[in-house]
Design an enzyme around this catalytic site. Structure first.
Site, PDB file in Angstrom:
ATOM      1  N   ASP A  82      -3.794  42.537  25.918  1.00  0.00           N
ATOM      2  CA  ASP A  82      -5.002  42.628  24.929  1.00  0.00           C
ATOM      3  C   ASP A  82      -4.679  42.341  23.583  1.00  0.00           C
ATOM      4  OD1 ASP A  82      -7.716  43.253  24.464  1.00  0.00           O
ATOM      5  OD2 ASP A  82      -7.341  45.454  24.232  1.00  0.00           O
ATOM      6  N   HIS A  83      -5.444  41.429  22.938  1.00  0.00           N
ATOM      7  CA  HIS A  83      -5.290  41.268  21.358  1.00  0.00           C
ATOM      8  C   HIS A  83      -3.784  40.837  21.249  1.00  0.00           C
ATOM      9  CE1 HIS A  83      -9.328  42.286  20.234  1.00  0.00           C
ATOM     10  NE2 HIS A  83      -9.236  43.202  20.984  1.00  0.00           N
ATOM     11  N   GLU A 134     -11.482  34.785  22.718  1.00  0.00           N
ATOM     12  CA  GLU A 134     -12.602  35.432  22.090  1.00  0.00           C
ATOM     13  C   GLU A 134     -13.214  34.263  20.854  1.00  0.00           C
ATOM     14  OE1 GLU A 134     -12.070  39.368  20.774  1.00  0.00           O
ATOM     15  OE2 GLU A 134     -13.493  39.222  18.993  1.00  0.00           O
ATOM     16  N   HIS A 181     -15.368  47.645  17.596  1.00  0.00           N
ATOM     17  CA  HIS A 181     -14.150  48.465  18.004  1.00  0.00           C
ATOM     18  C   HIS A 181     -14.202  49.821  17.404  1.00  0.00           C
ATOM     19  CE1 HIS A 181     -12.219  44.382  18.532  1.00  0.00           C
ATOM     20  NE2 HIS A 181     -11.819  44.909  19.798  1.00  0.00           N
ATOM     21  N   GLY A 210     -14.945  46.700  22.182  1.00  0.00           N
ATOM     22  CA  GLY A 210     -15.523  47.965  21.827  1.00  0.00           C
ATOM     23  C   GLY A 210     -16.448  48.710  22.449  1.00  0.00           C
ATOM     24  N   GLY A 211     -16.243  49.095  23.799  1.00  0.00           N
ATOM     25  CA  GLY A 211     -17.001  49.652  24.709  1.00  0.00           C
ATOM     26  C   GLY A 211     -17.284  51.056  24.340  1.00  0.00           C
TER      27      GLY A 211
HETATM   28  P1  13P Z   1     -13.022  50.583  21.848  1.00  0.00           P
HETATM   29  O1  13P Z   1     -11.800  51.210  21.449  1.00  0.00           O
HETATM   30  O2  13P Z   1     -13.953  50.730  20.657  1.00  0.00           O
HETATM   31  O3  13P Z   1     -13.392  51.294  23.266  1.00  0.00           O
HETATM   32  O4  13P Z   1     -12.590  49.338  22.204  1.00  0.00           O
HETATM   33  C1  13P Z   1     -11.532  48.779  22.931  1.00  0.00           C
HETATM   34  C2  13P Z   1     -11.514  47.492  22.888  1.00  0.00           C
HETATM   35  O5  13P Z   1     -12.122  46.421  22.784  1.00  0.00           O
HETATM   36  C3  13P Z   1     -10.001  46.958  23.212  1.00  0.00           C
HETATM   37  O6  13P Z   1      -9.782  45.623  23.115  1.00  0.00           O
END
Ligand code: 13P
Length: 391
Positions: A82-83, A134, A181, A210-211
């Protein structure tokens, strides 16, 4: 071996309009909590490791544990970077077991984001690995207050999204439609019309970063409009922190006691999210419909040419290990000598590929071609080369 091709996992969710949780993990408690939740809910899951968290753990070590856990769980899963920040990081993630990568170039101008992402896609697709790109910018930092975000939100442009997917060939696209996020105070405004337009135009699995902090209703609409992967971390981190603070408040606790509730806290939150996002009960059909993700062992058995000294063989082994291990998709390079003196092939290369697709890419890679033609083949005229899919 319920690691499955991440492209297939996302396509299944896309066809059936549910979302797979991509939960970021930072230690073994998170790893086992996330998997326990997926197992309890009989759901597919994405085990996600974010480069922004690398200060908290050793990436190589946690990847080794994640791979072992993924291989022994009965539910279908994928392992995702991720990222990631660089192409080299994506290569490293694949070497250590990831079958999905995101290298986040969303902060760059459109043309640079396209160029960089396309480079990652070319490398990762040659290894069979799924790529997330993204477009637009989702601000904020996971695990901290969203107000402390490093830059302004930039919405994904519908027209650019289409051009980006065509130019890069990504398998799924993270979009910016108002999420942030980190820890939110209040509900963010989401631009569902923009999401609907992107979904109509692309027909591709979409990803929300950013769930944490979105409402049930917002999640439902996101999923109706094509979101099939939801990244989620801060709420897990906060829940684990609260559990530990409560344990500390009871006084006189050792580390093992303070952290003993973390796994359950992570599991409980992940279970809620999995059920809300509709992945519960889907494990069996996903396993039946998705390609299993299998490593390949590339074996090269040989007998050194009669005049080759032991030093010459050792030197080409050392050089080959260095050169071949750096090729994307190669997970490990080992060498060996037969335990029998009378073996037809006294020496062996045992090269582990992340996936079957690596076979062709490895054969044609300039580092392999140069090593094989100049160093190995002249020294090993009598040899046998073969590939085994590992069960
Ligand atoms: P949150 O930490 O806001 O849940 O976002 C997680 C995220 O998007 C990781 O890539």
């Amino acid at each position: 071996m319920p690691l499955v091709a991440m492209q297939d996992l996302l396509q299944h969710a896309h066809r059936h309009r549910y979302a797979v949780g991509a939960f970021d993990l930072i230690n073994l408690d998170f790893l086992s909590g996330i998997l326990a939740a997926a197992e309890a809910q009989r759901a597919p899951v994405i085990l996600s490791l974010a480069e922004s968290h690398f200060a908290h753990f050793d990436f190589e070590l946690l990847m080794a544990a994640t791979l072992t856990a993924a291989q022994r769980t009965p539910v279908p899963c994928a392992i995702h970077l991720d990222h990631g920040k660089t192409l080299e990081r994506a290569v490293e993630a694949i070497r250590w077991g990831a079958n999905g990568v995101m290298v986040d170039a969303s902060h760059l101008p459109f043309a640079d984001n396209c160029r960089f992402t396309a480079e990652v896609v070319a490398m990762a697709h040659a290894c069979g690995v799924c790529v997330e790109g993204e477009l637009g910018y989702v601000p904020g930092s996971c695990g901290v207050d969203a107000e402390r975000h490093p830059g302004p939100l930039q919405y994904t442009s519908v027209e650019e999204a289409q051009a980006f997917v065509a130019a890069t060939g990504v398998d799924c696209l993270a979009v910016s439609i108002g999420t942030i996020h980190g820890r939110l105070h209040g509900l963010p405004q989401l631009d569902f019309e923009r999401l609907a337009a992107i979904d109509r135009l692309l027909g591709l699995p979409l990803v929300i970063h950013g769930g944490t902090g979105l409402s049930e209703e917002q999640f439902r609409r996101l999923i109706e409009l094509g979101v099939t992967k939801i990244n989620y971390f801060t709420a897990l981190d906060d829940g684990a922190g609260a559990t530990m603070r409560a344990a500390v408040a009871e006084g006189d606790m050792a580390c093992s006691q303070i952290s003993s509730g973390v796994r359950r806290a992570v599991q409980s939150r992940c279970e809620q999210m999995i059920a809300l996002w509709g992945g519960n009960g889907r494990a069996a059909e996903v396993l039946a419909q998705c390609r299993p993700w299998r490593e390949v062992e590339h074996l090269v058995l040989f007998k050194p040419e009669a005049s080759a000294s032991a030093e010459a063989v050792a030197a080409q082994f050392a050089e080959g290990r260095r050169a071949l291990a750096a090729i994307p998709g190669v997970r490990a390079v080992r060498v060996g000598h037969s335990v029998r003196d009378d073996a037809r092939y006294s020496h062996a290369w045992l090269i582990r590929f992340a996936h079957e697709d690596v076979i062709d890419h490895y054969r044609d890679h300039p580092a392999h071609v140069a090593f094989a033609d100049q160093r190995f083949r002249p020294l090993a005229p009598d040899r046998l080369t073969t590939d085994y899919r590992l069960d």
